[in-house]
Design a protein around this motif. Structure first.
Motif, PDB file in Angstrom:
ATOM      1  N   ALA A  92      12.662  33.427 -31.641  1.00 62.25           N
ATOM      2  CA  ALA A  92      13.636  33.163 -30.579  1.00 62.25           C
ATOM      3  C   ALA A  92      13.175  33.792 -29.263  1.00 62.25           C
ATOM      4  O   ALA A  92      13.248  33.169 -28.198  1.00 62.25           O
ATOM      5  CB  ALA A  92      15.000  33.704 -30.980  1.00 62.25           C
ATOM      6  N   THR A  93      12.692  35.033 -29.327  1.00 65.26           N
ATOM      7  CA  THR A  93      12.219  35.715 -28.127  1.00 65.26           C
ATOM      8  C   THR A  93      10.994  35.032 -27.544  1.00 65.26           C
ATOM      9  O   THR A  93      10.886  34.835 -26.326  1.00 65.26           O
ATOM     10  CB  THR A  93      11.887  37.182 -28.447  1.00 65.26           C
ATOM     11  OG1 THR A  93      13.057  37.822 -28.954  1.00 65.26           O
ATOM     12  CG2 THR A  93      11.408  37.919 -27.220  1.00 65.26           C
ATOM     13  N   GLU A  94      10.065  34.642 -28.422  1.00 65.79           N
ATOM     14  CA  GLU A  94       8.826  34.021 -27.946  1.00 65.79           C
ATOM     15  C   GLU A  94       9.100  32.670 -27.293  1.00 65.79           C
ATOM     16  O   GLU A  94       8.564  32.358 -26.222  1.00 65.79           O
ATOM     17  CB  GLU A  94       7.855  33.848 -29.120  1.00 65.79           C
ATOM     18  CG  GLU A  94       7.482  35.138 -29.812  1.00 65.79           C
ATOM     19  CD  GLU A  94       6.806  36.119 -28.873  1.00 65.79           C
ATOM     20  OE1 GLU A  94       5.983  35.696 -28.038  1.00 65.79           O
ATOM     21  OE2 GLU A  94       7.106  37.318 -28.952  1.00 65.79           O
ATOM     22  N   VAL A  95       9.915  31.855 -27.948  1.00 62.09           N
ATOM     23  CA  VAL A  95      10.225  30.531 -27.398  1.00 62.09           C
ATOM     24  C   VAL A  95      11.012  30.656 -26.099  1.00 62.09           C
ATOM     25  O   VAL A  95      10.778  29.911 -25.139  1.00 62.09           O
ATOM     26  CB  VAL A  95      11.011  29.688 -28.426  1.00 62.09           C
ATOM     27  CG1 VAL A  95      11.478  28.378 -27.814  1.00 62.09           C
ATOM     28  CG2 VAL A  95      10.146  29.395 -29.644  1.00 62.09           C
ATOM     29  N   ALA A  96      11.943  31.612 -26.044  1.00 61.76           N
ATOM     30  CA  ALA A  96      12.717  31.812 -24.811  1.00 61.76           C
ATOM     31  C   ALA A  96      11.811  32.225 -23.666  1.00 61.76           C
ATOM     32  O   ALA A  96      11.948  31.728 -22.539  1.00 61.76           O
ATOM     33  CB  ALA A  96      13.798  32.857 -25.050  1.00 61.76           C
ATOM     34  N   SER A  97      10.859  33.123 -23.934  1.00 60.46           N
ATOM     35  CA  SER A  97       9.927  33.558 -22.889  1.00 60.46           C
ATOM     36  C   SER A  97       9.097  32.384 -22.380  1.00 60.46           C
ATOM     37  O   SER A  97       8.925  32.198 -21.167  1.00 60.46           O
ATOM     38  CB  SER A  97       9.001  34.652 -23.432  1.00 60.46           C
ATOM     39  OG  SER A  97       9.741  35.769 -23.869  1.00 60.46           O
ATOM     40  N   ALA A  98       8.575  31.580 -23.327  1.00 62.01           N
ATOM     41  CA  ALA A  98       7.758  30.429 -22.938  1.00 62.01           C
ATOM     42  C   ALA A  98       8.585  29.400 -22.175  1.00 62.01           C
ATOM     43  O   ALA A  98       8.113  28.801 -21.205  1.00 62.01           O
ATOM     44  CB  ALA A  98       7.133  29.797 -24.183  1.00 62.01           C
ATOM     45  N   SER A  99       9.819  29.184 -22.614  1.00 68.62           N
ATOM     46  CA  SER A  99      10.679  28.198 -21.965  1.00 68.62           C
ATOM     47  C   SER A  99      11.021  28.609 -20.530  1.00 68.62           C
ATOM     48  O   SER A  99      10.995  27.779 -19.619  1.00 68.62           O
ATOM     49  CB  SER A  99      11.959  28.017 -22.784  1.00 68.62           C
ATOM     50  OG  SER A  99      12.812  27.081 -22.176  1.00 68.62           O
ATOM     51  N   ILE A 100      11.331  29.887 -20.340  1.00 69.08           N
ATOM     52  CA  ILE A 100      11.658  30.371 -18.994  1.00 69.08           C
ATOM     53  C   ILE A 100      10.436  30.247 -18.078  1.00 69.08           C
ATOM     54  O   ILE A 100      10.534  29.815 -16.922  1.00 69.08           O
ATOM     55  CB  ILE A 100      12.144  31.830 -19.053  1.00 69.08           C
ATOM     56  CG1 ILE A 100      13.492  31.899 -19.777  1.00 69.08           C
ATOM     57  CG2 ILE A 100      12.271  32.423 -17.659  1.00 69.08           C
ATOM     58  CD1 ILE A 100      13.967  33.311 -20.068  1.00 69.08           C
ATOM     59  N   ALA A 101       9.259  30.623 -18.617  1.00 69.86           N
ATOM     60  CA  ALA A 101       8.034  30.539 -17.816  1.00 69.86           C
ATOM     61  C   ALA A 101       7.730  29.092 -17.435  1.00 69.86           C
ATOM     62  O   ALA A 101       7.368  28.803 -16.285  1.00 69.86           O
ATOM     63  CB  ALA A 101       6.864  31.136 -18.593  1.00 69.86           C
ATOM     64  N   ALA A 102       7.899  28.170 -18.398  1.00 76.66           N
ATOM     65  CA  ALA A 102       7.652  26.755 -18.101  1.00 76.66           C
ATOM     66  C   ALA A 102       8.662  26.234 -17.091  1.00 76.66           C
ATOM     67  O   ALA A 102       8.324  25.437 -16.199  1.00 76.66           O
ATOM     68  CB  ALA A 102       7.711  25.938 -19.392  1.00 76.66           C
ATOM     69  N   GLY A 103       9.912  26.684 -17.209  1.00 80.71           N
ATOM     70  CA  GLY A 103      10.946  26.238 -16.282  1.00 80.71           C
ATOM     71  C   GLY A 103      10.678  26.642 -14.845  1.00 80.71           C
ATOM     72  O   GLY A 103      11.025  25.911 -13.911  1.00 80.71           O
ATOM     73  N   THR A 104      10.044  27.797 -14.650  1.00 78.69           N
ATOM     74  CA  THR A 104       9.725  28.221 -13.279  1.00 78.69           C
ATOM     75  C   THR A 104       8.692  27.306 -12.627  1.00 78.69           C
ATOM     76  O   THR A 104       8.551  27.293 -11.399  1.00 78.69           O
ATOM     77  CB  THR A 104       9.184  29.659 -13.271  1.00 78.69           C
ATOM     78  OG1 THR A 104       7.977  29.716 -14.062  1.00 78.69           O
ATOM     79  CG2 THR A 104      10.208  30.619 -13.835  1.00 78.69           C
ATOM     80  N   MET A 105       7.978  26.535 -13.459  1.00 85.04           N
ATOM     81  CA  MET A 105       6.972  25.609 -12.930  1.00 85.04           C
ATOM     82  C   MET A 105       7.452  24.162 -13.009  1.00 85.04           C
ATOM     83  O   MET A 105       6.669  23.222 -12.879  1.00 85.04           O
ATOM     84  CB  MET A 105       5.660  25.772 -13.704  1.00 85.04           C
ATOM     85  CG  MET A 105       5.090  27.183 -13.652  1.00 85.04           C
ATOM     86  SD  MET A 105       3.546  27.343 -14.573  1.00 85.04           S
ATOM     87  CE  MET A 105       2.429  26.378 -13.536  1.00 85.04           C
ATOM     88  N   GLY A 106       8.762  23.996 -13.262  1.00 86.51           N
ATOM     89  CA  GLY A 106       9.325  22.651 -13.334  1.00 86.51           C
ATOM     90  C   GLY A 106       8.899  21.865 -14.549  1.00 86.51           C
ATOM     91  O   GLY A 106       8.866  20.632 -14.522  1.00 86.51           O
ATOM     92  N   ALA A 107       8.586  22.554 -15.652  1.00 87.39           N
ATOM     93  CA  ALA A 107       8.113  21.886 -16.866  1.00 87.39           C
ATOM     94  C   ALA A 107       9.026  22.239 -18.035  1.00 87.39           C
ATOM     95  O   ALA A 107       9.825  23.185 -17.973  1.00 87.39           O
ATOM     96  CB  ALA A 107       6.677  22.295 -17.172  1.00 87.39           C
ATOM     97  N   ASN A 108       8.889  21.468 -19.106  1.00 83.72           N
ATOM     98  CA  ASN A 108       9.643  21.692 -20.333  1.00 83.72           C
ATOM     99  C   ASN A 108       8.676  21.797 -21.501  1.00 83.72           C
ATOM    100  O   ASN A 108       7.611  21.173 -21.505  1.00 83.72           O
ATOM    101  CB  ASN A 108      10.624  20.539 -20.593  1.00 83.72           C
ATOM    102  CG  ASN A 108      11.657  20.415 -19.503  1.00 83.72           C
ATOM    103  OD1 ASN A 108      12.322  21.375 -19.139  1.00 83.72           O
ATOM    104  ND2 ASN A 108      11.779  19.206 -18.959  1.00 83.72           N
ATOM    105  N   LEU A 109       9.053  22.592 -22.501  1.00 83.06           N
ATOM    106  CA  LEU A 109       8.191  22.776 -23.658  1.00 83.06           C
ATOM    107  C   LEU A 109       8.009  21.467 -24.417  1.00 83.06           C
ATOM    108  O   LEU A 109       8.978  20.788 -24.750  1.00 83.06           O
ATOM    109  CB  LEU A 109       8.782  23.831 -24.604  1.00 83.06           C
ATOM    110  CG  LEU A 109       8.931  25.248 -24.054  1.00 83.06           C
ATOM    111  CD1 LEU A 109       9.477  26.166 -25.136  1.00 83.06           C
ATOM    112  CD2 LEU A 109       7.605  25.774 -23.548  1.00 83.06           C
ATOM    113  N   GLY A 110       6.765  21.112 -24.678  1.00 81.36           N
ATOM    114  CA  GLY A 110       6.469  20.006 -25.574  1.00 81.36           C
ATOM    115  C   GLY A 110       6.419  18.624 -24.971  1.00 81.36           C
ATOM    116  O   GLY A 110       5.994  17.680 -25.649  1.00 81.36           O
TER     117      GLY A 110
END
Length: 246
Positions: A98-116
């Motif tokens: 949960a922590t890892e996915v949340a970190s990756a999701s927030i980081a991707a969101g700052t670049m206007g992207a979504n996971l996957g």
């Protein structure tokens, strides 16, 4: 742009990441062997026989089976998203998907992207992986800093009241498991069934181990209660006790 979009998995499985992942896991293995050797060497000074040490190691190994299986299942689900080396290190070492996915999701969101999806390019993947690494590093750095502080505090408590140091570790462990259990209960009736059935089975195992003088049942009690709890949750879910639909 197309080559940067869908081909990030090739980057995620790059040889250098494999080397780094294996190096990290090798450190974990070496640390475990050092700790095991230290325990065997200092067992007598702590009032433990070598038989007690073997029993403790066996109990710890059995108790780790259930949580390890859940981590493996989560890791398999994340392999198509992050690639094998990052998942081995991040989820296999830290253990909090949960922590890892949340970190990756927030980081991707700052670049206007979504996971996957198609917006998850190589550049976004690198930023997400860095965010996951920094997130995990925070836990490790805080442990490195706080452990000596807690050690000094424990020595002071031992001087004031030695009995406290025999109570505090057990109370902290009990509180940690209680917090994890109570957090799951409000999610659905299935979660309630799983917690209650697991607790009852564990109590039965401990009672039988004491009544029948079967110490091995204490070691296997956690694994048995986890397995029975999962089976009970499976049947409870298909009996219509799943999470309410929104």
């Amino acid at each position: 742009m197309a080559s940067e979009t869908a081909d990030y998995i090739g980057l995620a499985n790059a040889p250098v990441l494999w080397i780094l992942a294996m190096a990290v896991m090798a450190v974990v293995v070496v640390q475990s062997l050092i700790y095991m050797g230290a325990v065997k060497k200092n067992a007598e000074s702590a009032g433990m026989s070598q038989k007690d040490v073997k029993t403790a190691f066996r109990a710890g190994g059995v108790a780790a089976i259930g949580p390890s299986l859940s981590v493996v299942l989560v890791a398999i689900a994340l392999l198509p998203l992050f690639g094998t080396p990052p998942v081995v290190v991040r989820v296999g070492l830290i253990g909090s998907a949960a922590t890892e996915v949340a970190s990756a999701s927030i980081a991707a969101g700052t670049m206007g992207a979504n996971l996957g999806d198609e917006t998850f390019t190589r550049g976004v993947f690198i930023v997400a992986l860095m965010a996951m690494s920094l997130s995990g590093a925070g836990w490790m750095i805080s442990t490195l800093i706080l452990t000596p502080i807690f050690k000094r505090s424990s020595h002071k408590l031992e001087k004031v009241n030695p009995a406290l140091m025999s109570i505090i570790p057990g109370a902290a462990l009990l509180a940690a498991f209680a917090a994890l259990s109570f957090r799951e209960i409000p999610k659905s009736p299935t979660h309630v069934v799983a917690v209650l059935v697991s607790a009852v089975v564990m109590a039965i195992c401990l009672s039988l181990a004491k009544a029948l003088k079967m110490p091995w049942l204490k070691e296997w009690g956690l694994g048995i209660s986890l397995l029975v709890g999962l089976v009970a949750a499976y049947f409870a879910h298909y009996a219509g006790l799943g999470a309410p639909e929104e």
